[in-house]
Design a protein around this motif. Structure first.
Motif, PDB file in Angstrom:
ATOM      1  N   TRP A   3       7.571  -2.443   4.066  1.00 20.86           N
ATOM      2  CA  TRP A   3       8.144  -1.984   2.806  1.00 20.86           C
ATOM      3  C   TRP A   3       7.212  -0.928   2.231  1.00 20.86           C
ATOM      4  N   ALA A   4       7.764   0.143   1.684  1.00 24.09           N
ATOM      5  CA  ALA A   4       6.921   1.225   1.165  1.00 24.09           C
ATOM      6  C   ALA A   4       7.642   1.954   0.045  1.00 24.09           C
ATOM      7  N   ARG A   5       6.861   2.718  -0.714  1.00 23.54           N
ATOM      8  CA  ARG A   5       7.446   3.526  -1.777  1.00 23.54           C
ATOM      9  C   ARG A   5       8.048   4.811  -1.235  1.00 23.54           C
ATOM     10  N   GLY A   6       7.565   5.281  -0.082  1.00 20.95           N
ATOM     11  CA  GLY A   6       8.093   6.512   0.470  1.00 20.95           C
ATOM     12  C   GLY A   6       7.619   6.745   1.891  1.00 20.95           C
ATOM     13  N   VAL A   7       8.070   7.868   2.433  1.00 21.96           N
ATOM     14  CA  VAL A   7       7.713   8.282   3.790  1.00 21.96           C
ATOM     15  C   VAL A   7       7.217   9.720   3.742  1.00 21.96           C
ATOM     16  N   ASN A   8       6.128   9.994   4.443  1.00 19.58           N
ATOM     17  CA  ASN A   8       5.584  11.353   4.488  1.00 19.58           C
ATOM     18  C   ASN A   8       4.821  11.520   5.796  1.00 19.58           C
ATOM     19  N   MET A   9       5.061  12.633   6.497  1.00 24.59           N
ATOM     20  CA  MET A   9       4.373  12.842   7.773  1.00 24.59           C
ATOM     21  C   MET A   9       2.914  13.252   7.610  1.00 24.59           C
ATOM     22  N   ARG A  10       2.523  13.699   6.423  1.00 25.36           N
ATOM     23  CA  ARG A  10       1.154  14.182   6.209  1.00 25.36           C
ATOM     24  C   ARG A  10       0.149  13.038   6.295  1.00 25.36           C
ATOM     25  N   VAL A  16       2.440 -10.189  10.200  1.00 21.98           N
ATOM     26  CA  VAL A  16       3.895 -10.282  10.311  1.00 21.98           C
ATOM     27  C   VAL A  16       4.614  -9.241   9.471  1.00 21.98           C
ATOM     28  N   GLY A  17       3.867  -8.405   8.735  1.00 15.74           N
ATOM     29  CA  GLY A  17       4.504  -7.367   7.935  1.00 15.74           C
ATOM     30  C   GLY A  17       3.476  -6.616   7.111  1.00 15.74           C
ATOM     31  N   ALA A  18       3.954  -5.557   6.457  1.00 18.39           N
ATOM     32  CA  ALA A  18       3.080  -4.733   5.618  1.00 18.39           C
ATOM     33  C   ALA A  18       3.868  -4.214   4.433  1.00 18.39           C
ATOM     34  N   VAL A  19       3.166  -4.062   3.307  1.00 14.92           N
ATOM     35  CA  VAL A  19       3.775  -3.583   2.064  1.00 14.92           C
ATOM     36  C   VAL A  19       2.866  -2.516   1.475  1.00 14.92           C
ATOM     37  N   PHE A  20       3.452  -1.363   1.107  1.00 13.13           N
ATOM     38  CA  PHE A  20       2.661  -0.253   0.588  1.00 13.13           C
ATOM     39  C   PHE A  20       3.257   0.315  -0.681  1.00 13.13           C
ATOM     40  N   ASP A  21       2.457   0.316  -1.755  1.00 13.29           N
ATOM     41  CA  ASP A  21       2.833   1.106  -2.927  1.00 13.29           C
ATOM     42  C   ASP A  21       2.249   2.488  -2.683  1.00 13.29           C
ATOM     43  N   ALA A  22       2.837   3.152  -1.700  1.00 10.19           N
ATOM     44  CA  ALA A  22       2.353   4.430  -1.172  1.00 10.19           C
ATOM     45  C   ALA A  22       3.336   4.840  -0.085  1.00 10.19           C
ATOM     46  N   ALA A  23       2.993   5.881   0.654  1.00 17.15           N
ATOM     47  CA  ALA A  23       3.851   6.352   1.748  1.00 17.15           C
ATOM     48  C   ALA A  23       3.320   5.875   3.092  1.00 17.15           C
ATOM     49  N   ILE A  24       4.247   5.734   4.054  1.00 19.47           N
ATOM     50  CA  ILE A  24       3.888   5.461   5.441  1.00 19.47           C
ATOM     51  C   ILE A  24       4.565   6.536   6.303  1.00 19.47           C
ATOM     52  N   ARG A  25       4.278   6.511   7.613  1.00 18.17           N
ATOM     53  CA  ARG A  25       4.951   7.441   8.525  1.00 18.17           C
ATOM     54  C   ARG A  25       5.232   6.728   9.851  1.00 18.17           C
ATOM     55  N   ASP A  26       5.833   7.468  10.787  1.00 16.89           N
ATOM     56  CA  ASP A  26       6.228   6.911  12.092  1.00 16.89           C
ATOM     57  C   ASP A  26       7.255   5.795  11.916  1.00 16.89           C
ATOM     58  N   VAL A  27       8.238   6.022  11.078  1.00 14.87           N
ATOM     59  CA  VAL A  27       9.175   4.953  10.733  1.00 14.87           C
ATOM     60  C   VAL A  27       9.953   4.443  11.944  1.00 14.87           C
TER      61      VAL A  27
END
Length: 221
Positions: free
Chosen positions: A131-138, A109-120
């Motif tokens: 929820w994430a600390r940041g976004v990065n396409m790499r 039902v959800g995801a939490v990252f102390d890291a970056a995700i992409r495809d927002v």
């Protein structure tokens, strides 16, 4: 077992606690439990309002690597929230649309990252709270090591497997099953008190005398 890798069983969800906490605001529950719980710097990536209340499946990985997150996807069940300690590194995304689709297909039902995700945009399109600390396409590495269902720390907050994750637009908090029902009870009481306070403001009857009283006690007035 190879050093640096651990794959532990999923903890069963505490359904009574999840049901009791669902719909409560993270700020309210944090307040009534001493204002000490809550992850710092991890915010929703969705543009529309989000909320989640579910069972924590935890993962710890080295910075920039998501091999063990892929393994964790295999054990997700309905009502789970994937919680990943990526060391706060945002130089590479650990999670994107494909992995989100897998997680959702398992009932997460959800995801939490102390890291970056992409495809927002995909998270918004599919209404999957993240929820994430940041976004990065790499993209990430896929070499390991990592651990599944171990105690982790995200944004300064400890999360144990089987904890209840409560999240909304303000952020994420984690509650152990032992305090879930008490947190829900106190949270509901506080929400009722806050609604009454807001009504006094709307009615022009708000009493803010406590402000001057506090300042006088400190010798400021």
């Amino acid at each position: 077992m190879t050093h640096g890798y651990a794959i532990n069983p999923r903890k069963d969800a505490y359904k009574e606690g999840i049901s009791a906490l669902t719909g409560l605001a993270t700020s309210v529950v944090s307040d009534v439990l001493g204002r000490t719980i809550g992850a710092v710097g991890i915010l929703p990536v969705n543009k529309s309002p989000v909320s989640v209340c579910g069972n924590a499946v935890t993962v710890s990985v080295r910075s920039g690597d998501n091999l063990m997150i892929h393994k964790a996807l295999q054990i997700l069940q309905s009502g789970d929230v994937l919680v990943v300690d990526g060391g706060g590194d945002i130089s590479r995304a650990l999670f994107g649309e494909i992995m989100m689709t897998v997680a959702k297909s398992h009932g997460a039902v959800g995801a939490v990252f102390d890291a970056a995700i992409r495809d927002v945009e995909a998270f918004e399109h599919h209404q999957f709270p993240c929820w994430a600390r940041g976004v990065n396409m790499r993209g990430p590495y896929k070499d390991g090591p990592g651990s599944i269902n171990v105690p982790i720390c995200i944004g300064g907050m400890t999360v144990n497997p089987g904890d209840i994750i409560l999240g909304d637009g303000d952020g994420i908090i984690a509650l152990s099953p032992e305090i879930a029902l008490e947190g829900a009870r106190l949270g509901k009481e506080k929400e009722l008190t806050e609604r009454k306070t807001i009504q006094t403001i709307l009615d022009g009857k708000y009493d803010d005398a406590w402000v001057d009283a506090a300042l006088k006690q400190k010798g400021a007035l």
